[in-house]
Design an enzyme around this catalytic site. Structure first.
Site, PDB file in Angstrom:
ATOM      1  N   CYS A 166       0.850  -1.280   0.049  1.00  0.00           N
ATOM      2  CA  CYS A 166      -0.158   0.014   0.023  1.00  0.00           C
ATOM      3  C   CYS A 166       0.942   1.149  -0.053  1.00  0.00           C
ATOM      4  O   CYS A 166       0.504   2.288  -0.420  1.00  0.00           O
ATOM      5  CB  CYS A 166      -0.877  -0.194   1.139  1.00  0.00           C
ATOM      6  SG  CYS A 166      -2.272  -1.159   1.097  1.00  0.00           S
TER       7      CYS A 166
ATOM      8  N   GLU B 256      -2.565  -2.889  -5.327  1.00  0.00           N
ATOM      9  CA  GLU B 256      -3.774  -3.657  -5.342  1.00  0.00           C
ATOM     10  C   GLU B 256      -4.856  -2.825  -5.951  1.00  0.00           C
ATOM     11  O   GLU B 256      -5.440  -2.081  -5.406  1.00  0.00           O
ATOM     12  CB  GLU B 256      -4.168  -3.955  -3.901  1.00  0.00           C
ATOM     13  CG  GLU B 256      -3.227  -5.098  -3.352  1.00  0.00           C
ATOM     14  CD  GLU B 256      -4.030  -5.555  -1.872  1.00  0.00           C
ATOM     15  OE1 GLU B 256      -4.381  -4.634  -1.300  1.00  0.00           O
ATOM     16  OE2 GLU B 256      -3.597  -6.648  -1.600  1.00  0.00           O
TER      17      GLU B 256
HETATM   18  O1  AHR Z   1       1.069  -6.803   3.450  1.00  0.00           O
HETATM   19  C1  AHR Z   1       0.185  -5.889   4.149  1.00  0.00           C
HETATM   20  C2  AHR Z   1      -0.532  -5.108   3.096  1.00  0.00           C
HETATM   21  O2  AHR Z   1      -1.519  -5.787   2.732  1.00  0.00           O
HETATM   22  C3  AHR Z   1       0.067  -4.592   1.801  1.00  0.00           C
HETATM   23  O3  AHR Z   1       0.516  -3.210   1.843  1.00  0.00           O
HETATM   24  C4  AHR Z   1      -1.051  -4.677   0.810  1.00  0.00           C
HETATM   25  O4  AHR Z   1      -0.732  -4.501  -0.358  1.00  0.00           O
HETATM   26  C5  AHR Z   1      -2.125  -5.453   1.307  1.00  0.00           C
HETATM   27  O5  AHR Z   1      -3.365  -5.067   1.382  1.00  0.00           O
END
Ligand code: AHR
Length: 650
Positions: free
Chosen positions: A240, A375
């Site tokens: 994220c 994502e």
């Molecule tokens: O791994 C934790 C979080 O989970 C990551 O940042 C994200 O890509 C997913 O939602």
């Protein structure tokens, strides 16, 4: 009457007991006559993100928090006393303009200075050396001085050294302190010891003994843990944080390279993502930026896989397209992607190749692939991915693109994502799943029927989440079972990375995580050992492994896959018993001669699940014993709830 009832109970117990003791034998055929699909070297890897204080306060060995005074509250992490002023005039580093002026407090017995609390303490080990450095200048006079002290929680000084500042221009000064005792919760104090004022910036404290001895280095035990995973791929920097909460807080790789003092601070979205685990002091210094992350990939022998923003702000947190970059305004983002390839691979005469070279790495990092977006879902994503792909392929036709299928492993958005990735001809599709044990167990066949002609799979984030979301033997066993499905389908699954990687015991936002640490110690979770066993035993080709012509995908609690390692001339059998009973596996190796062979059996099991703790790091670890195999058959006794790995020399 009473007696015969007991007899019935006794007989029943014996029958049940007998069933437990003499459990069904699984007759497993492994075919060595027809060697299966090649397995990618990238198959098992690492996903790194600065979550849970994974970078600042974790892998990045800097011990001073807010070293450049750039946090929005300039002195967060510091306790100042006497005459301390935060200024921005004539700064040392334009991207980090704040610095501090320490001046005479007005009376001989008063003091001026400041303490830094570090990340959950300034922690030192007895007899270890720590390099203190600071940029400083004299606003007045010919010289001034500061005393650098390590102090314990009772405010007793246990190390101190004086540093003389002698230049009117900004200059770097450094000293090395040898810790006189071990202290987990110490502080670093800077005392002005002269009547002349002085300006300080980029105050830093590193262990001298970092990974590979680098000055702007990484914590040795944590980097070693990554190396020991034998990773084939290294995905970074998120997650994220690539997207940011908004586009302003997205990860901008260009801010993370060049002289470390001038790298612009960014907030860390994990500071506030979970208000019940709120960390107002969590920022990204970018001290461990893209250069250091490429270098780490190289050090640990993994292909680098950077992830960059596709112009979409985190879709979980932004529901209005206005928060995103319009498709016709994506050029600067696309240029960032092109420049990143030049930074990693470009000749030293190119603009970004020179930046890399000036940082100490004239040779190319040999970057072959990049993920665009983390994502993302819905039509917003492919319409942005497409122009990125066109521009990248126009300049670098063979460069591989990793697209995403969003945050869920199934459902409408996932299906749409995959359809679009096929249309756009992405090379790989990043799938994420944080699911419960049952999901992992019943999805070991997930990839058996995947389309072999489309993009390949990158399981870029996955972890088994039990109800309490602790690292546990149960979750590790489910992951081991599920991963036999990766291996069996290595013709379509090209790479996979567990997530998240690191967690500070005091600073976590998300669990479970692969490696836990405090400031002085670290523990490899039981889930780590599953990843390591796969990473150390990748093999070169899949070997068809069946019972009654069917793959072992949970029948009677058994999951199995096998590979050949052509280079080492050995076969590797992975077999997981998820049931509570001991099981037998009678292997027949078709196409193997009947010679005597040696090998090893490694077992990961736990008599006492949940025992892996910082204080007891070896409570649940794999155990290896030598074995002998004669002929082309072999009987494996599978302990209840165990992950077994047999390596047999050919
Ligand atoms: O791994 C934790 C979080 O989970 C990551 O940042 C994200 O890509 C997913 O939602």
């Amino acid at each position: 009457m009473r007696k015969s009832k007991s007899l019935v109970v006794l007989v029943c117990s014996i029958v049940l007991g007998t069933q437990l003791i003499f459990s069904q034998t699984h007759a497993i055929q492994v075919d060595l006559k027809k060697i299966g699909s090649p397995i990618q070297k990238t198959m098992y890897g690492i996903f790194f993100e600065d979550i849970n204080y994974g970078a600042d306060g974790g892998l990045y060995a800097e011990m001073i928090k807010n070293r450049s005074f750039e946090f929005p509250q300039s002195l967060l992490g510091w306790t100042s006393f006497g005459k301390v002023e935060v200024r921005t005039d004539k700064p040392a580093f334009p991207n980090n303009p704040h610095y501090v002026r320490l001046s005479y407090p007005g009376h001989n017995v008063k003091q001026t200075g400041m303490d830094n609390e570090g990340f959950f303490g300034i922690s030192v080990k007895q007899d270890a050396e720590y390099r203190f450095s600071v940029w400083a200048r004299l606003p007045e006079g010919e010289s001034s001085s500061i005393r650098i002290e390590l102090i314990d929680p009772e405010s007793s000084i246990f190390n101190s050294q004086t540093l003389t500042i002698d230049s009117k221009d900004w200059k770097k000064y450094q000293i090395v302190l040898k810790a006189s005792k071990t202290e987990l919760k110490g502080r670093l104090r800077i005392f002005l010891t002269s009547k002349n004022s002085l300006d300080i910036d980029h105050v830093s404290l590193f262990p001298v003994d970092t990974w590979k001895g680098r000055e702007n280095g990484l914590r040795k035990d944590l980097a070693q843990a990554l190396y020991d995973l034998h990773p084939g791929i290294f995905r970074f920097p998120g997650g994220c944080i690539v997207e940011g909460t908004d586009l302003n807080s997205r990860y901008e790789w260009k801010n993370s390279v060049g002289p470390v003092e001038n790298r612009k601070l960014n907030e860390n979205r994990w500071q506030y993502t979970f208000p019940n685990r709120f960390f107002p002091d969590y920022f990204q210094s970018y001290g461990m930026g893209f250069y250091e992350l490429f270098q780490l990939s190289e050090d640990i022998g993994a292909e680098p896989l950077p992830v960059i923003s596709c112009g979409l702000a985190c879709q979980f947190q932004n529901h209005d397209d206005k928060e995103n970059v319009a498709v016709n305004k994506l050029d600067p983002y696309i240029q960032d992607a092109l420049d990143l390839i030049e930074f990693a691979n470009g000749d030293v005469t190119t603009k970004w190749g020179k930046v890399r070279s000036d940082m100490g790495h004239p040779a190319s990092f040999n970057l072959k692939m990049m993920a665009i977006g983390n994502e993302q879902w819905g039509s917003l994503y492919p319409e942005r991915l497409e122009p990125f792909m066109k521009a990248i392929h126009a300049k670098y036709p063979n460069f591989k693109i990793v697209g995403t299928a969003g945050p869920s492993p199934d459902g409408k958005d996932f299906e749409f994502g995959w359809k679009e990735m096929k249309r756009l001809k992405a090379d790989l599709v990043d799938e994420h799943y944080y699911k419960d044990p049952q999901w992992f167990l019943s999805n070991a066949n997930r990839y058996d029927n995947y389309d072999r002609k489309g993009p390949k799979v990158f399981a870029g984030e996955y972890a088994c989440h039990t109800k309490d979301r602790k690292n546990s033997f149960e979750s590790a066993l489910c992951e081991a079972a599920f991963m036999t499905g990766f291996e069996r389908n290595a013709d379509v699954v090209y790479q996979c990375t567990y997530a998240p990687l690191f967690a500070h015991v005091q600073g976590w936002q998300w669990k479970p995580d692969l490696i836990w640490f405090d400031n002085l110690r670290s523990v490899r979770s039981v889930n780590y050992y599953v990843q390591q066993l796969y990473g150390m035993n990748v093999g070169t080709n899949v070997l068809k492994t069946v019972e009654n012509k069917l793959p072992l995908e949970g029948q009677d609690g058994i999951y199995a896959s096998s590979v050949l390692d052509k280079n080492k001339n050995e076969i590797i059998l992975k077999i997981v018993n998820t049931s509570d009973a001991e099981k037998k596996a009678a292997y027949t190796f078709n196409g193997m001669n009947k010679a005597e062979r040696t090998g090893t059996h490694t077992i990961l099991t736990s008599a006492n699940p949940g025992q892996e703790k910082l204080d007891n790091p070896t409570a649940v670890v794999p155990v290896t014993n030598e074995i002998k195999v004669s002929g082309n058959t072999f009987e494996a006794i599978l302990a209840p709830k165990s992950f077994n790995l047999y390596v047999i020399k050919l």
